[in-house]
Structures are given as structure tokens and as C-alpha cells.
Design a protein around this motif. Structure first.
Motif, PDB file in Angstrom:
ATOM      1  N   GLU A  97       0.829  -1.213   0.000  1.00 41.87           N
ATOM      2  CA  GLU A  97       0.000   0.000   0.000  1.00 41.87           C
ATOM      3  C   GLU A  97       0.863   1.263   0.000  1.00 41.87           C
ATOM      4  O   GLU A  97       0.485   2.295  -0.553  1.00 41.87           O
ATOM      5  N   SER A  98       2.023   1.174   0.615  1.00 38.40           N
ATOM      6  CA  SER A  98       2.908   2.340   0.729  1.00 38.40           C
ATOM      7  C   SER A  98       3.577   2.694  -0.597  1.00 38.40           C
ATOM      8  O   SER A  98       4.197   3.747  -0.723  1.00 38.40           O
ATOM      9  N   VAL A 110       6.849  -0.261   6.032  1.00 38.55           N
ATOM     10  CA  VAL A 110       5.616  -0.322   6.825  1.00 38.55           C
ATOM     11  C   VAL A 110       4.602  -1.156   6.050  1.00 38.55           C
ATOM     12  O   VAL A 110       4.418  -0.948   4.852  1.00 38.55           O
ATOM     13  N   ILE A 127      -2.625   2.413  12.068  1.00 40.59           N
ATOM     14  CA  ILE A 127      -3.064   3.151  10.865  1.00 40.59           C
ATOM     15  C   ILE A 127      -4.242   2.469  10.173  1.00 40.59           C
ATOM     16  O   ILE A 127      -4.753   2.976   9.179  1.00 40.59           O
ATOM     17  N   PHE A 128      -4.696   1.340  10.718  1.00 41.36           N
ATOM     18  CA  PHE A 128      -5.835   0.656  10.095  1.00 41.36           C
ATOM     19  C   PHE A 128      -7.092   1.511  10.149  1.00 41.36           C
ATOM     20  O   PHE A 128      -7.512   1.975  11.210  1.00 41.36           O
ATOM     21  N   ASN A 131      -9.880   4.141   4.754  1.00 36.25           N
ATOM     22  CA  ASN A 131      -8.719   4.747   4.080  1.00 36.25           C
ATOM     23  C   ASN A 131      -8.892   4.650   2.556  1.00 36.25           C
ATOM     24  O   ASN A 131      -9.160   3.578   2.035  1.00 36.25           O
ATOM     25  N   ARG A 183      -8.449  10.601  14.975  1.00 37.86           N
ATOM     26  CA  ARG A 183      -7.372   9.884  14.296  1.00 37.86           C
ATOM     27  C   ARG A 183      -6.477  10.881  13.555  1.00 37.86           C
ATOM     28  O   ARG A 183      -5.888  10.554  12.515  1.00 37.86           O
ATOM     29  N   PHE A 231       2.695   8.918   6.525  1.00 34.07           N
ATOM     30  CA  PHE A 231       1.710   7.922   6.976  1.00 34.07           C
ATOM     31  C   PHE A 231       2.326   6.527   6.972  1.00 34.07           C
ATOM     32  O   PHE A 231       2.027   5.698   7.816  1.00 34.07           O
ATOM     33  N   TYR A 232       3.195   6.272   6.002  1.00 32.55           N
ATOM     34  CA  TYR A 232       3.829   4.950   5.891  1.00 32.55           C
ATOM     35  C   TYR A 232       5.266   4.961   6.414  1.00 32.55           C
ATOM     36  O   TYR A 232       6.081   4.139   6.037  1.00 32.55           O
ATOM     37  N   ILE A 281       7.626   4.407   9.577  1.00 33.38           N
ATOM     38  CA  ILE A 281       7.514   3.667  10.843  1.00 33.38           C
ATOM     39  C   ILE A 281       7.547   4.627  12.027  1.00 33.38           C
ATOM     40  O   ILE A 281       6.984   4.344  13.092  1.00 33.38           O
ATOM     41  N   PHE A 300       0.460   9.806  15.092  1.00 35.14           N
ATOM     42  CA  PHE A 300      -0.827  10.435  15.283  1.00 35.14           C
ATOM     43  C   PHE A 300      -0.651  11.556  16.312  1.00 35.14           C
ATOM     44  O   PHE A 300       0.339  11.581  17.057  1.00 35.14           O
TER      45      PHE A 300
END
Lengths: 371, 371
Positions: free
Chosen positions: A17-18, A121, A287-288, A292, B241, B249-250, B252, B256
């Protein structure tokens, strides 16, 4: 019950996804029961944060907490291996055989350098993509059901969204459609405890040494984790204010039973689980968000065609019952009310209920698999 | 409003519940308003774990979280300093001026060696004994009220039991009569994080260095603490969130908003509070049980003659409303129902409500002080 297990190596890239890729990658798996000739009696069981592809207890198995759903899976049990071919895979990022931060970057290359913080990630979506590829490589085009609790429930829900025709039924237990800050915060405590531990060495720790002696940071984080899995009520019932009889009441190091429980379990866990994997898996959980990439949860659920069974526990503090109830409501709002069933199981065991209170929800699973 | 403060040195021993003694010892205090000539307009305000004898905000004051009840105390406020002479003392064991683990064993001796782990375990009972001695030394034989939240509430309740004729009214807020394992567990996480931090050096850390750079263990523990002070609901409302916009976001290390809140507050706190004091104060909280030394809570309450006002918050996870309600019920059972009033304030702010939701409980205090 026939049990088989193995590790599958895939040489083609796994697109994440990244935008990053894993190439090659491998997936550890276990199967229970027999695949019928139509290949249509499959149930995929997805595991939680510290679970594995070993939901059924195996003698001599060194994997942490193996047998985590032993009560549910087997001949004549709720997930009946006389009828179903049950597959469980170790998710990408988990340290029990699938590609993870402590895997060699290239297992085919003799230098054998490990990923560590070079590992990308991964997301819940990536985890299920890898599982989908594995099952397809076995000629399985469709499964009866995908069942999981906690992070396993996230995977089940994500399957319903990403591969609408793949599963007839989705059963998500003690889970959520988007991780909330209370839960993110608990994960953060463990992440900080790991990363600030000097022995972690910014990810360059000695794997043998940590496996032997554990990592304090992970032990501390796990103690916080245990608080989040339990509840005020379940702790009171389990421990009360019992004080260790050999410890002095006025000794600064004297302990209550709950103290000793946390110490024991924290220390044990820190020798059984890899700290880098813990960082990556909790990142994936944090991040789930099923929405999204969509405008809303409703939009994300538009394509769902699987029967969706949601089971929450009244005392769960990590994933409140209301969070799965919102999935039910969203499906009703978009005219999919006939596809969804929501059960709130009364329990004082907190989040751990999905690993303890089998008596209270195994019949739901049994019945829903029949229908 | 007249504010005075000082540190009182006592040369006679303080006899502790453990059988050990502190000799000499000192108590830091602040007073607000004026003592009348009958010396009968006194209100004692007792502080929580990380509170101090500075409930009212003072410009330039370096003490952590000073002004913690600024909204409640002052001219014309719920605790009205035009009418009352308000006293707040730093409890024994706390690092803000009273004798604590980082005090010299003998302040009169030039070698100036600090207690550290030679400091005796102190209890809530010991804390109030010291306060009682201070007030007696000032010629105060009786007070209008003793008011405190959390650990401050424990002190108020203990005053009612140990010195029945000392206070006309006891007001205990967001507190308990016996600390339960869920709360003990949160304290344990911090205790472990502190003690396992190599920089803690088994209590022999450099005090200057820790004050300058903080202690990771205390920072991590404080992060866990913040979870316990808040609630699922209050965190959702406060942070949602929301993701930090400069963080990937991706990535590590991406965070948040709740992650960054915990990091900021954990780090800040670890430079402002002493880790040994934290160990000793949480120990005192954990072993607190109003029925210690009695057959039951009912027996402990037999001697109570003060009007006892109990205020809990519906969303408090550290000290459940039911815990103060049990005090009310126990008093009713022993025929003291006319002495006790119980209020459950509706709040989503968790335990922190007693430091935030003043609008919801200040009128209770105001009214009860009048009656």
C-alpha cells in the motif's frame, strides 16, 4: 485431524500500500483437515497481533501462545475440521516464519543481511493481499469464511472490502473498522519503551541475545498491553488485592499478585516475540482504517457482498462494541442490512474475551457457518 | 488573597505505619487567605500523586502543574479564601520541599547524604499524620473541611478515620477506599519502566542530570499514566485519528496527534518529577486500603463523625464510581447514613475530570461547605 504446515516462497514482488515492495517474500502457514476436490470447503483463520499460524496447540511448538484458538478449531468443534479445510497463515511482518523486519533482505543471497528498520511499513491490506496470493497459488478461488479476532478481525473486514467475491462469510470478532486513539496510545507506550531501550540499539540489537534474555522495553510495553487486554472488573476478579506472602508489605519492592502477573508475563513475552516486529505490527494496527482511500466507511462498504458477522464484547476497552456496531449501522444505511449480523456478547473479560470466553461465542460461529 | 508559604522543620521523630521513623523531617506548605482569631476557619486541601502544595497558580513557580485547583481556590471561588484560611502541604515523599527519597538523611548534618532507597515506605496514613502535626503546631485543633481528589481524596478519607474530631467535613473526589488491581497495574508499569532504566542506576542516578534531560523510564510510565487519566471517549474527542501533517503515513516513525501528545507530556514530566518519589508515592497509593488494620470497611468507618461528601465521575477508570459508592453504602449499613452524601458526576473525561470539569462539581463543594 490432518495438520500440515510449511513456508511458501514467492519470487514475484508483493506490491504494498505504501508503494514499496517486498521481493522475494515468504509466508508461513498451517492447514487443518482436508481440502475437498471442489476446493470449496476452505475457512481462513486470521491471527491477532501476537498470534501466529498456529491457532491449534502443538506439542513442542516454541511459537508464543500457539493454540490460541484451540477450543474453536478441530474435529467436531465450532470451526469443524471434519467439514472444513482450515488455513491459517502468519501475517507479513510477524516473526514466526513469514517475511518480517528480522528476515534477510534477500533469503536467496548469501550475505543474509536483515531488514531491521529498512523493512517497509505494512498495512492490514498488505497482510491480506499476501494471504490472497497464497490461497490463489493453491487454486483456491473462494472460501467459505474468513474468521479472526482483534487484528484478525481487521483482516477479515478488509477482505470483505478488497476481495468482495473471495469469501462467502466474514466473521470479525473483538475488532474495529478504525483504530481509536485510546488503543493507539497503548501501542505507543510499548513502541516508546522498545525504542528507548538502550539494548534495542536503534533496531540493531543482537537477535540471539534478546531471544535469550528478553528486552526490558518490550517487557514493560507488554505489561501495559496486559492492562489493555483486561479490564477493571476482570483484574479485580482475577487478583483482588492479594499480596505476595513472601513480600514485605512495607518493602518498596513488595508486590501484589497483579504486579507479579505483569512481571512474569512481560518478561516471558519479551523473550518470545521480536521487538521490531512488534513495532511494525502495532503500526499496522494503528493506521488501520477501513475507510482509508474512501470518502467514508459507507463508501468503503459499498462493494461488500459477503455475509458479515460482527461479534463484540461488552467489556472490551481496546475495541469498544460501538465500533463494530458502527459497521452494522453503516451497512444498514447503504441498504446492506440483510448481509450483516451484529452480536454483543456480555463479558467482563475485556478484550481478552475473544481468547477466553469461548462458551459465550462459539455457538454463534457454529451457527453462522451452517446458515 | 494573601499567600504565604514556607518549610517547617520537625526535630522529633515521625512514627510511620511501617514501624520506621523519619527524624528529622520537614513539610513544605502554602496558605491562602487569613486565619481568624478563633482559628476555626481552616480548610485543608490535600494533593494528588503529582500535585503539590501549590494548588493556586504562581507566576514563575517551577513546580510541576502548580495551580492544579486554581479554578476552585481563591476570593469568591468555591473554596472561598475571603472566608476560609486554606492550607495545602506537600506530602511526605513528594519531591517539592517535604522530606522525600531525595532529601538528605539528616539536613542538619553537613555530609548531606540522600535517602534514595533507604527512604522508608510511607503510607497515606503517614502523610496525614505529618499534616496533622503541622496544623497542631500552628494551634489549629479542628478544621472546617479536608478536601482532595485522587490520592488527595484518600488522605481526606483517612483523616476521617484516624482523627475523627479533626474535621467537620471530609470531601473526597475521584478516589477510592482501597486501590484496585487495574490501578495498581498502571502504577506497576511506571515502576518497572523507572527501575529498568539503566540511567536510574538502581536509585543512584544523578539528580541534576535527570532534572536536565529527564529519565526515559519515567517518561514512558507517564505516557501509560496519561492513558489511565483519560478515557476512550475523551481521547477520541481530543485527538480523533488526526495524523501529524509533517509525518509520513507509511513512515515507521510517523505519528498520530495522540502519539505526539504522549511523547510531549511524558518527556516534560520526566524532567519535572523525581523518579524515586514517583516509586514511593505510587507504592503508598497501591497499598492504600482504608480497612487496613480493621476487619472490614464498615469497622474502619465506625468512628467517623465528620460529614462525608463523596464525589465520583462516571467515566473514571482509575477509581470507579462504585468504589466511593461502597463507602456511602458501608456508612449507611452502620447507621451513619445521615453523615454521608454521594454524588456521581456525569463526565467523559475519565479520572482527569477532577482537574478539568470544575463546572460540574464546584457547586457541590460550595454548597457543602455552606451547609
Amino acid at each position: 485431524m490432518k495438520i500440515e504446515s510449511g513456508i511458501e516462497l514467492f519470487r514475484k514482488p508483493l506490491y504494498l500500500e505504501s508503494g514499496r515492495i517486498l521481493e522475494p517474500y515468504q509466508i508461513a502457514w498451517t492447514t487443518y483437515g482436508k481440502l475437498n476436490s471442489y476446493r470449496d470447503n476452505v475457512i481462513l483463520v486470521t491471527h491477532a497481533l501476537t498470534g501466529s499460524h498456529k491457532p491449534v496447540k502443538e506439542e513442542g511448538c516454541e511459537i508464543f501462545n500457539n493454540g490460541w484458538w484451540d477450543t474453536l478449531i478441530g474435529d467436531g468443534k465450532a470451526i469443524d475440521t471434519k467439514r472444513y479445510f482450515v488455513i491459517s497463515t502468519n501475517v507479513i511482518g510477524s516473526p514466526f516464519g513469514s517475511t518480517s523486519p528480522i528476515s534477510p533482505i534477500n533469503p536467496l543471497n548469501p550475505t543474509n543481511e536483515l531488514y531491521r528498520f529498512r523493512f517497509p511499513v505494512i498495512t492490514i491490506r498488505d497482510m491480506i493481499r499476501a494471504q490472497h496470493i497464497l490461497l490463489q497459488s493453491w487454486g483456491i478461488r473462494r472460501v467459505k469464511a474468513i474468521i479472526g479476532g482483534s487484528m484478525g478481525g481487521m483482516q477479515a473486514l478488509q477482505f470483505g472490502v478488497d476481495y468482495p467475491n473471495f469469501a462467502e462469510k466474514i466473521i470479525a470478532i473483538a475488532s474495529t473498522w478504525a483504530t481509536q486513539p485510546w488503543t493507539i496510545a497503548f501501542n505507543r507506550v510499548t513502541q516508546e519503551a522498545i525504542m528507548r531501550d538502550p539494548k534495542f540499539q536503534n533496531g540493531n540489537y543482537s537477535i540471539d541475545e534478546v531471544a535469550k534474555n528478553g528486552l526490558d522495553g518490550l517487557a514493560i510495553g507488554r505489561m501495559a498491553g496486559h492492562i489493555s487486554f483486561l479490564s477493571h472488573h476482570s483484574m479485580k476478579k482475577k487478583f483482588g488485592r492479594n499480596y505476595l506472602k513472601d513480600d514485605g508489605f512495607y518493602d518498596i519492592n513488595g508486590r501484589f499478585q497483579v504486579d507479579s502477573y505483569l512481571q512474569y508475563n512481560g518478561n516471558k513475552f519479551s523473550k518470545k516475540f521480536d521487538p521490531l516486529s512488534y513495532l511494525y505490527l502495532t503500526k499496522a494496527i494503528n493506521i488501520f482504517d477501513l475507510s482509508n482511500g474512501f470518502e467514508s466507511l459507507q463508501h468503503a462498504l459499498e462493494g461488500v457482498v459477503a455475509k458479515t458477522i460482527l461479534i463484540s464484547f461488552s467489556g472490551d476497552l481496546l475495541f469498544l462494541p460501538s465500533e463494530l456496531e458502527e459497521v452494522k449501522e453503516a451497512m444498514e444505511e447503504i441498504g446492506k442490512g440483510d448481509l450483516v449480523k451484529y452480536f454483543e456478547v456480555n463479558s467482563n473479560y475485556g478484550h481478552d474475551a475473544f481468547l477466553i470466553e469461548f462458551d459465550k461465542f462459539q455457538d454463534i460461529i457454529k451457527n453462522e457457518l451452517k446458515n
